[in-house]
Design a protein around this motif. Structure first.
Motif, PDB file in Angstrom:
ATOM      1  N   GLU A 213       0.820  -1.205   0.000  1.00  0.00           N
ATOM      2  CA  GLU A 213       0.000   0.000   0.000  1.00  0.00           C
ATOM      3  C   GLU A 213       0.857   1.259   0.000  1.00  0.00           C
ATOM      4  OE1 GLU A 213      -3.264   0.313   2.568  1.00  0.00           O
ATOM      5  OE2 GLU A 213      -4.058  -1.674   2.116  1.00  0.00           O
ATOM      6  N   GLU A 214       1.941   1.262   0.750  1.00  0.00           N
ATOM      7  CA  GLU A 214       2.791   2.445   0.793  1.00  0.00           C
ATOM      8  C   GLU A 214       3.441   2.681  -0.571  1.00  0.00           C
ATOM      9  OE1 GLU A 214       4.256   5.861   2.338  1.00  0.00           O
ATOM     10  OE2 GLU A 214       2.800   4.485   3.219  1.00  0.00           O
ATOM     11  N   GLN A 215       3.864   1.635  -1.237  1.00  0.00           N
ATOM     12  CA  GLN A 215       4.417   1.785  -2.587  1.00  0.00           C
ATOM     13  C   GLN A 215       3.365   2.338  -3.543  1.00  0.00           C
ATOM     14  OE1 GLN A 215       5.947  -2.213  -3.330  1.00  0.00           O
ATOM     15  NE2 GLN A 215       6.955  -2.147  -1.333  1.00  0.00           N
ATOM     16  N   PHE A 216       2.139   1.893  -3.381  1.00  0.00           N
ATOM     17  CA  PHE A 216       1.023   2.412  -4.172  1.00  0.00           C
ATOM     18  C   PHE A 216       0.823   3.901  -3.908  1.00  0.00           C
ATOM     19  CE2 PHE A 216      -3.622   3.238  -4.295  1.00  0.00           C
ATOM     20  CZ  PHE A 216      -3.872   2.991  -5.629  1.00  0.00           C
ATOM     21  N   TYR A 217       0.869   4.290  -2.638  1.00  0.00           N
ATOM     22  CA  TYR A 217       0.671   5.704  -2.278  1.00  0.00           C
ATOM     23  C   TYR A 217       1.761   6.611  -2.840  1.00  0.00           C
ATOM     24  CZ  TYR A 217      -2.482   3.791   1.289  1.00  0.00           C
ATOM     25  OH  TYR A 217      -3.472   3.125   1.953  1.00  0.00           O
TER      26      TYR A 217
ATOM     27  N   TYR B 101       2.180 -13.843  -4.228  1.00  0.00           N
ATOM     28  CA  TYR B 101       1.349 -13.392  -3.102  1.00  0.00           C
ATOM     29  C   TYR B 101       1.780 -12.041  -2.569  1.00  0.00           C
ATOM     30  CZ  TYR B 101      -1.451 -13.652   1.182  1.00  0.00           C
ATOM     31  OH  TYR B 101      -2.353 -13.399   2.178  1.00  0.00           O
ATOM     32  N   VAL B 102       3.076 -11.747  -2.569  1.00  0.00           N
ATOM     33  CA  VAL B 102       3.548 -10.543  -1.876  1.00  0.00           C
ATOM     34  C   VAL B 102       4.196  -9.500  -2.779  1.00  0.00           C
ATOM     35  CG1 VAL B 102       3.930 -11.860   0.248  1.00  0.00           C
ATOM     36  CG2 VAL B 102       5.844 -11.493  -1.307  1.00  0.00           C
ATOM     37  N   VAL B 103       4.527  -9.842  -4.014  1.00  0.00           N
ATOM     38  CA  VAL B 103       5.160  -8.862  -4.896  1.00  0.00           C
ATOM     39  C   VAL B 103       4.118  -7.829  -5.323  1.00  0.00           C
ATOM     40  CG1 VAL B 103       6.214  -8.520  -7.168  1.00  0.00           C
ATOM     41  CG2 VAL B 103       6.997 -10.377  -5.697  1.00  0.00           C
ATOM     42  N   THR B 104       4.478  -6.573  -5.270  1.00  0.00           N
ATOM     43  CA  THR B 104       3.547  -5.476  -5.525  1.00  0.00           C
ATOM     44  C   THR B 104       2.852  -5.606  -6.868  1.00  0.00           C
ATOM     45  OG1 THR B 104       4.982  -4.053  -4.207  1.00  0.00           O
ATOM     46  CG2 THR B 104       3.323  -2.971  -5.581  1.00  0.00           C
ATOM     47  N   PHE B 105       3.607  -5.886  -7.925  1.00  0.00           N
ATOM     48  CA  PHE B 105       3.028  -5.971  -9.258  1.00  0.00           C
ATOM     49  C   PHE B 105       2.009  -7.098  -9.383  1.00  0.00           C
ATOM     50  CE2 PHE B 105       7.298  -4.114 -10.008  1.00  0.00           C
ATOM     51  CZ  PHE B 105       6.873  -2.869 -10.464  1.00  0.00           C
ATOM     52  N   CYS B 106       2.076  -8.057  -8.475  1.00  0.00           N
ATOM     53  CA  CYS B 106       1.136  -9.172  -8.512  1.00  0.00           C
ATOM     54  C   CYS B 106      -0.147  -8.892  -7.748  1.00  0.00           C
ATOM     55  CB  CYS B 106       1.797 -10.430  -7.933  1.00  0.00           C
ATOM     56  SG  CYS B 106       3.187 -11.052  -8.876  1.00  0.00           S
TER      57      CYS B 106
ATOM     58  N   THR C  24      -4.668   3.474   6.363  1.00  0.00           N
ATOM     59  CA  THR C  24      -4.854   4.196   5.125  1.00  0.00           C
ATOM     60  C   THR C  24      -6.130   4.982   5.115  1.00  0.00           C
ATOM     61  OG1 THR C  24      -6.060   2.435   4.037  1.00  0.00           O
ATOM     62  CG2 THR C  24      -3.671   2.355   3.893  1.00  0.00           C
ATOM     63  N   ALA C  25      -6.225   5.829   4.069  1.00  0.00           N
ATOM     64  CA  ALA C  25      -7.428   6.569   3.702  1.00  0.00           C
ATOM     65  C   ALA C  25      -7.938   7.465   4.790  1.00  0.00           C
ATOM     66  CB  ALA C  25      -8.510   5.631   3.249  1.00  0.00           C
ATOM     67  N   GLY C  26      -7.784   8.740   4.579  1.00  0.00           N
ATOM     68  CA  GLY C  26      -8.333   9.714   5.488  1.00  0.00           C
ATOM     69  C   GLY C  26      -7.499  10.960   5.453  1.00  0.00           C
TER      70      GLY C  26
END
Length: 411
Positions: free
Chosen positions: A167-171, A215-220, A409-411
């Protein structure tokens, strides 16, 4: 992601317009459901092979999908926040400041305890020998999901933070992408991200990569975040058309249902794992996206609204971030001390003790989260009012409020 009714292929009866602005309390209930699914998954230890025991294991086996529900909810809320703040003077500064205040303090407090306080005490207090400083830099940089690919065991306290890393990489990336594209470009961005995740997982599976990698790699795993983002954008159609502008979305659940049904029907084994790690994660994400849509569209007082607005789910949702961080180490402590595993038998079954384990683990997790909230988190959250999603910074902080989202997250 049905646009109009419970049946994805139905016509277009009138539905209430989803509320998309401000804090929507029922989404706290969705977040509470997500965190309880994860807690349920990690705290199931019974050996009972009765019908009740097998049913419990079957239900608990689906608890891992709580993380996907968090991802969908995060993508939905964060994308909505970014889209509505797009073009404002403090777009980047306010977004990253608010993320920092919500996520970093508790996360880095957990790292401090895990890497500074506990390692010297392992021998003296007979703690888990996996509590070391190995990989600390990966955790500090929110790259622990990649670090897990090269280690045989996970950290007993930080084993769950791989999803926070994703999630942090996404943000970090998503605000720049949203700022750079038009509405149609944003829709294509979400669809492309979903397709990319599926292709990467299929490629890794065919290549013979580990299950852990898919399961854990961001791109997946970024497809669930993009599904939530897609729903958020679709509901904000610039011409007010909402999901009616994207009729193809109503067929997505029908495509997802056979995949999920196959995963449910197949025994755990190579076929099951192949289904899950290729299209399974996306299918689960689609169904959870449909759930989020139904929740935000449900009228106040409807059955779905009442179920997800009950006090238990709202409470667990509000404090889900800390619960998510503490429940796994708490489970390990309980298994080594007062509720040792294998669980004790009562009348020839360990099912009663498993129920006790659930209640104790869920209650203590909530209790620790309440302590964290009142002594630590809420004081940082008050500072978010200096960084409002508006053109000009607010002059002074007000009492903290919590928008719905995923853990941290979110807020």
């Amino acid at each position: 992601m049905s646009a109009h009714s419970a049946r994805p292929d139905a016509g277009a009866p009138a539905v209430p317009a989803p509320r998309l602005h401000g804090h929507l309390p029922v989404l706290d209930g969705v977040r509470g459901l997500a965190v309880l699914l994860v807690v349920f998954f990690h705290t199931t230890h019974l050996s009972d092979q009765s019908v009740a025991g097998r049913a419990t294991w079957w239900l608990a086996g689906a608890g891992w999908t709580g993380v996907d529900l968090f991802f969908v909810l995060s993508g939905f809320l964060i994308t909505g926040i970014l889209w509505e703040a797009k073009g404002q003077t403090y777009y980047f500064r306010n977004f990253y400041a608010r993320r920092f205040l919500r996520i970093f303090p508790l996360y880095y407090a957990a790292l401090a305890v895990s890497f500074l306080v506990l390692p010297p005490l392992v021998g003296r207090l007979h703690l888990d020998e996996r509590i070391t400083t190995d990989g600390a830099v990966w955790y500090l940089l929110y790259l622990s999901n990649f670090y897990q690919l090269w280690v045989d065991t996970t950290h007993p306290i930080l084993g769950v933070v791989w999803s926070l890393a994703i999630e942090e990489q996404f943000y970090i990336v998503w605000p720049f992408l949203i700022a750079a594209v038009s509405y149609r470009g944003a829709i294509r961005l979400c669809l492309g991200t979903i397709a990319l995740a599926i292709l990467v997982r299929v490629g890794l599976t065919l290549w013979g990569a580990s299950e852990e990698s898919t399961y854990v790699v961001t791109f997946c795993r970024v497809d669930s975040l993009a599904l939530g983002a897609l729903l958020s954008l679709a509901l904000r159609h610039p011409e007010g058309k909402g999901l009616s502008a994207f009729p193809w979305m109503r067929y997505a659940p029908w495509l997802a249902l056979p995949v999920v049904a196959a995963a449910i029907a197949l025994p755990v084994g190579p076929a099951f794992k192949t289904v899950i790690r290729t299209g399974g994660y996306t299918a689960v994400g689609i169904l959870y996206t449909l759930l989020v849509y139904k929740v935000v569209s449900a009228e106040r007082g409807s059955l779905l609204n009442r179920v997800l607005s009950n006090r238990v789910l709202l409470t667990y949702g509000k404090y889900s971030y800390a619960i998510y961080l503490v429940h796994s180490p708490l489970d390990a402590i309980l298994r080594r001390t007062v509720l040792k595993t294998p669980l004790k038998q009562v009348a020839g079954s360990d099912f009663p003790m498993q129920v006790v384990f659930y209640l104790v683990a869920a209650s203590l997790s909530l209790g620790l989260a309440l302590v964290s909230w009142n002594l630590f988190e809420k004081h940082f959250l008050k500072l978010k009012d200096y960084f409002p999603y508006s053109e000009r910074p607010a002059p002074a902080p007000a009492p903290a409020s919590v928008a719905s989202g995923s853990p941290g997250t979110a807020g």
